[in-house]
Motif scaffolding. Structure first.
Motif, PDB file in Angstrom:
ATOM      1  N   SER A   1     -18.664 -15.200  15.861  1.00  0.00           N
ATOM      2  CA  SER A   1     -18.360 -13.895  16.448  1.00  0.00           C
ATOM      3  C   SER A   1     -18.161 -12.879  15.338  1.00  0.00           C
ATOM      4  O   SER A   1     -18.021 -13.215  14.173  1.00  0.00           O
ATOM      5  N   ALA A   2     -18.155 -11.628  15.736  1.00  0.00           N
ATOM      6  CA  ALA A   2     -17.942 -10.552  14.770  1.00  0.00           C
ATOM      7  C   ALA A   2     -16.474 -10.148  14.719  1.00  0.00           C
ATOM      8  O   ALA A   2     -16.135  -9.115  14.146  1.00  0.00           O
ATOM      9  N   ALA A   3     -15.600 -10.941  15.295  1.00  0.00           N
ATOM     10  CA  ALA A   3     -14.175 -10.605  15.331  1.00  0.00           C
ATOM     11  C   ALA A   3     -13.537 -10.668  13.955  1.00  0.00           C
ATOM     12  O   ALA A   3     -12.478 -10.088  13.733  1.00  0.00           O
ATOM     13  N   GLY A   4     -14.164 -11.354  13.027  1.00  0.00           N
ATOM     14  CA  GLY A   4     -13.602 -11.452  11.682  1.00  0.00           C
ATOM     15  C   GLY A   4     -13.510 -10.114  10.986  1.00  0.00           C
ATOM     16  O   GLY A   4     -12.587  -9.868  10.217  1.00  0.00           O
ATOM     17  N   SER A   5     -14.459  -9.222  11.257  1.00  0.00           N
ATOM     18  CA  SER A   5     -14.398  -7.904  10.622  1.00  0.00           C
ATOM     19  C   SER A   5     -13.217  -7.102  11.161  1.00  0.00           C
ATOM     20  O   SER A   5     -12.582  -6.349  10.424  1.00  0.00           O
ATOM     21  N   GLY A   6     -12.893  -7.271  12.439  1.00  0.00           N
ATOM     22  CA  GLY A   6     -11.702  -6.615  12.994  1.00  0.00           C
ATOM     23  C   GLY A   6     -10.425  -7.187  12.415  1.00  0.00           C
ATOM     24  O   GLY A   6      -9.476  -6.448  12.133  1.00  0.00           O
ATOM     25  N   ASP A   7     -10.409  -8.491  12.211  1.00  0.00           N
ATOM     26  CA  ASP A   7      -9.257  -9.127  11.576  1.00  0.00           C
ATOM     27  C   ASP A   7      -9.099  -8.650  10.136  1.00  0.00           C
ATOM     28  O   ASP A   7      -7.985  -8.428   9.660  1.00  0.00           O
ATOM     29  N   ALA A   8     -10.230  -8.500   9.437  1.00  0.00           N
ATOM     30  CA  ALA A   8     -10.178  -8.012   8.060  1.00  0.00           C
ATOM     31  C   ALA A   8      -9.649  -6.580   8.010  1.00  0.00           C
ATOM     32  O   ALA A   8      -8.877  -6.223   7.112  1.00  0.00           O
ATOM     33  N   LEU A   9     -10.036  -5.774   8.978  1.00  0.00           N
ATOM     34  CA  LEU A   9      -9.523  -4.407   9.054  1.00  0.00           C
ATOM     35  C   LEU A   9      -8.013  -4.411   9.299  1.00  0.00           C
ATOM     36  O   LEU A   9      -7.278  -3.610   8.724  1.00  0.00           O
TER      37      LEU A   9
ATOM     38  N   VAL B   1      -5.943  -6.755   8.343  1.00  0.00           N
ATOM     39  CA  VAL B   1      -5.323  -7.163   7.075  1.00  0.00           C
ATOM     40  C   VAL B   1      -5.209  -5.962   6.142  1.00  0.00           C
ATOM     41  O   VAL B   1      -4.182  -5.748   5.494  1.00  0.00           O
ATOM     42  N   CYS B   2      -6.266  -5.150   6.082  1.00  0.00           N
ATOM     43  CA  CYS B   2      -6.228  -3.946   5.233  1.00  0.00           C
ATOM     44  C   CYS B   2      -5.169  -2.956   5.710  1.00  0.00           C
ATOM     45  O   CYS B   2      -4.476  -2.340   4.896  1.00  0.00           O
ATOM     46  N   ALA B   3      -5.033  -2.804   7.023  1.00  0.00           N
ATOM     47  CA  ALA B   3      -4.042  -1.878   7.567  1.00  0.00           C
ATOM     48  C   ALA B   3      -2.626  -2.341   7.256  1.00  0.00           C
ATOM     49  O   ALA B   3      -1.760  -1.538   6.887  1.00  0.00           O
ATOM     50  N   VAL B   4      -2.391  -3.639   7.378  1.00  0.00           N
ATOM     51  CA  VAL B   4      -1.060  -4.176   7.062  1.00  0.00           C
ATOM     52  C   VAL B   4      -0.767  -4.007   5.570  1.00  0.00           C
ATOM     53  O   VAL B   4       0.343  -3.620   5.186  1.00  0.00           O
ATOM     54  N   ALA B   5      -1.754  -4.258   4.726  1.00  0.00           N
ATOM     55  CA  ALA B   5      -1.553  -4.097   3.284  1.00  0.00           C
ATOM     56  C   ALA B   5      -1.281  -2.639   2.921  1.00  0.00           C
ATOM     57  O   ALA B   5      -0.437  -2.350   2.074  1.00  0.00           O
ATOM     58  N   ALA B   6      -1.976  -1.713   3.571  1.00  0.00           N
ATOM     59  CA  ALA B   6      -1.739  -0.294   3.316  1.00  0.00           C
ATOM     60  C   ALA B   6      -0.337   0.122   3.763  1.00  0.00           C
ATOM     61  O   ALA B   6       0.349   0.886   3.070  1.00  0.00           O
ATOM     62  N   GLY B   7       0.089  -0.374   4.911  1.00  0.00           N
ATOM     63  CA  GLY B   7       1.438  -0.067   5.379  1.00  0.00           C
ATOM     64  C   GLY B   7       2.504  -0.627   4.458  1.00  0.00           C
ATOM     65  O   GLY B   7       3.498   0.038   4.158  1.00  0.00           O
ATOM     66  N   ALA B   8       2.295  -1.856   3.991  1.00  0.00           N
ATOM     67  CA  ALA B   8       3.257  -2.454   3.066  1.00  0.00           C
ATOM     68  C   ALA B   8       3.294  -1.686   1.752  1.00  0.00           C
ATOM     69  O   ALA B   8       4.368  -1.467   1.166  1.00  0.00           O
ATOM     70  N   GLY B   9       2.134  -1.232   1.293  1.00  0.00           N
ATOM     71  CA  GLY B   9       2.091  -0.434   0.066  1.00  0.00           C
ATOM     72  C   GLY B   9       2.819   0.890   0.221  1.00  0.00           C
ATOM     73  O   GLY B   9       3.490   1.362  -0.707  1.00  0.00           O
ATOM     74  N   ALA B  10       2.716   1.495   1.394  1.00  0.00           N
ATOM     75  CA  ALA B  10       3.419   2.753   1.643  1.00  0.00           C
ATOM     76  C   ALA B  10       4.929   2.553   1.641  1.00  0.00           C
ATOM     77  O   ALA B  10       5.680   3.369   1.090  1.00  0.00           O
ATOM     78  N   VAL B  11       5.385   1.457   2.232  1.00  0.00           N
ATOM     79  CA  VAL B  11       6.824   1.168   2.253  1.00  0.00           C
ATOM     80  C   VAL B  11       7.340   0.918   0.832  1.00  0.00           C
ATOM     81  O   VAL B  11       8.398   1.415   0.445  1.00  0.00           O
ATOM     82  N   VAL B  12       6.580   0.171   0.054  1.00  0.00           N
ATOM     83  CA  VAL B  12       6.989  -0.097  -1.337  1.00  0.00           C
ATOM     84  C   VAL B  12       7.004   1.193  -2.142  1.00  0.00           C
ATOM     85  O   VAL B  12       7.917   1.432  -2.940  1.00  0.00           O
ATOM     86  N   ALA B  13       6.024   2.060  -1.919  1.00  0.00           N
ATOM     87  CA  ALA B  13       5.976   3.332  -2.644  1.00  0.00           C
ATOM     88  C   ALA B  13       7.178   4.210  -2.313  1.00  0.00           C
ATOM     89  O   ALA B  13       7.700   4.912  -3.185  1.00  0.00           O
ATOM     90  N   LEU B  14       7.637   4.168  -1.058  1.00  0.00           N
ATOM     91  CA  LEU B  14       8.819   4.942  -0.692  1.00  0.00           C
ATOM     92  C   LEU B  14      10.042   4.498  -1.491  1.00  0.00           C
ATOM     93  O   LEU B  14      10.910   5.308  -1.821  1.00  0.00           O
ATOM     94  N   GLY B  15      10.103   3.228  -1.801  1.00  0.00           N
ATOM     95  CA  GLY B  15      11.229   2.722  -2.572  1.00  0.00           C
ATOM     96  C   GLY B  15      11.099   2.953  -4.067  1.00  0.00           C
ATOM     97  O   GLY B  15      12.091   3.060  -4.778  1.00  0.00           O
TER      98      GLY B  15
END
Length: 62
Positions: A22-30, A32-46
């Motif tokens: 299935s092509a669901a892996g690309s959605g899962d990869a997206l 993962v990128c969104a979670v990593a970006a959110g975590a990076g934003a939280v770390v940057a705030l600190g």
């Protein structure tokens, strides 16, 4: 080095979906990128200090 690890993780997540037929892996990869970006934003705030930097009076030139 961290960039290459991130690319490896995202491509592995995307490939796991393609292996299942299935092509669901690309959605899962997206996701993962969104979670990593959110975590990076939280770390940057600190890490980034609040407020405005003080000026030294003139331009800094070498």
């Amino acid at each position: 080095m961290a960039g290459s690890i991130g690319v490896a993780v995202v491509s592995t997540v995307a490939a796991s979906g393609f292996e299942r037929g299935s092509a669901a892996g690309s959605g899962d990869a997206l996701a993962v990128c969104a979670v990593a970006a959110g975590a990076g934003a939280v770390v940057a705030l600190g890490l980034v200090p609040r407020g405005k930097p003080r000026s030294t009076g003139g331009p800094h030139v070498h």
